[in-house]
Design a protein around this motif. Structure first.
Motif: not given
Ligand code: NAP
Length: 294
Positions: A164-167, A192-194, A213-215, A233-235, A274-276
């Motif tokens: 995952g490469r989210s900001q 990431h997804s590619k 974010g994929r359970p 992940g948290l879904t 831990m996030t909070i």
């Molecule tokens: P996001 O913005 O949706 O980013 C998801 C990333 O995963 C994207 O970079 C995506 O790739 C990649 N991805 C999706 N499907 C994939 C696959 N099949 N194979 C490889 N990579 C894949 O999500 P996020 O905000 O980072 O959150 C991710 C998870 O963490 C979620 O479940 C969220 O609820 C959880 N989270 C938890 C906390 C916490 O406090 N524990 C805090 C923040 C987030 P692309 O860039 O190519 O689309």
């Protein structure tokens, strides 16, 4: 295999913060003050913000919750952010996402004074983090670093794969794990997804951080024997056996992955708590003028 108890670590750090705040107050210092802006009434956002306000109360911080109708215009919201920027008593500002479609979240984040950006989303804080300068580090990646540190997990020279490469999670996580710091010095692969053949790439990881974010996506074939697995992940998934009607699932299929790991975070009670705590730590740093001098 050892389970990383994020709830216990979070409680421990909370106690440390509460103690420090009590000492600061007793010596006449500045009480940390966190401000949250909430636009509209999205159910999940309401819960997240309520938890942040509650944490402030528990730790002895001041807090202000500024609520706005979803009809607020972008320029009106930016003006509200600037008011917080200009208020010397307010140390940290978070704007709860998502925002209504007519408001550009990047514009809002960039309007927050970087010195009050305790979520660590402002480009200046991301840039400073990348350069290894003092910066507010976004809360979830900081929480992961704290878990690795408190469990004395060796990271230097290890191969860390981040999925995952989210900001807000994956990208900063990958930058942090390669830095020349105590928890760092990894050789990092950011996926990431590619990414081609993800299971094989993940199976080379000494430390695997799943934030896609994929359970239950990460199964045993993704994991090397003895690896450290961090599940961000948290879904919410429907679960009629629960009173709430849903269960929280991580990105890792815990039951089949855990036996292969040296350490693993569960969901819930792993990274989540831990996030909070990291947000509170950043607000305290702001009140003390540690990252940016006052
Ligand atoms: P996001 O913005 O949706 O980013 C998801 C990333 O995963 C994207 O970079 C995506 O790739 C990649 N991805 C999706 N499907 C994939 C696959 N099949 N194979 C490889 N990579 C894949 O999500 P996020 O905000 O980072 O959150 C991710 C998870 O963490 C979620 O479940 C969220 O609820 C959880 N989270 C938890 C906390 C916490 O406090 N524990 C805090 C923040 C987030 P692309 O860039 O190519 O689309």
């Amino acid at each position: 295999m050892q389970i990383i108890d994020g709830k216990a670590v979070a409680d421990e750090i909370k106690k440390e913060i509460a103690l420090e705040v009590a000492e600061i107050k007793a010596s006449g210092g500045k009480t940390p003050h966190l401000v949250a802006i909430l636009v509209g009434n999205n159910g999940a956002s309401e819960t997240y913000v309520a938890n942040k306000v509650k944490s402030c109360e528990e730790l002895g911080f001041n807090s202000s919750l500024l609520r706005f109708d979803p009809s607020i215009t972008e320029s009106e919201l930016l003006a509200e952010v600037k008011k917080v920027n200009d208020n010397d008593d307010m140390d940290g500002l978070i704007v709860q996402l998502p925002l209504p479609d007519h408001i550009n979240p990047d514009k809002v984040m960039e309007t927050i004074d970087p010195r009050k950006d305790v979520d660590g989303f402002h480009p200046i804080n991301i840039g400073r983090m990348a350069k290894g300068l003092p910066a507010y580090i976004s809360a979830t990646p900081q929480g992961v670093l704290d878990l690795l540190e408190r469990y004395n997990i060796e990271t230097s020279g290890k191969h860390c794969v981040v999925v995952g490469r989210s900001q807000i999670v994956g990208l900063p996580m990958s930058i942090l794990m390669q830095r020349n710091t105590k928890i760092g010095n990894c050789t990092v692969t950011l996926t990431h997804s590619k990414t081609k053949d993800l299971p094989a790439v993940c199976a080379t990881a000494d430390i695997l951080i799943a934030a896609l974010g994929r359970p239950e996506f990460i199964t045993a074939e993704y994991v090397k024997e003895g690896a450290v697995v961090i599940d961000v992940g948290l879904t919410r998934v429907e679960d009629s056996s629960k009173k709430s009607g849903f269960a929280l699932k991580g990105d890792v299929k815990f039951d089949e992955v855990a036996p292969k790991c040296s350490f693993i975070t569960p969901v819930p009670k792993g990274v989540g708590p831990m996030t909070i705590v990291s947000l509170m730590k950043n607000t305290l740093l702001s009140a003390k003028g540690v990252i940016y001098s006052k």
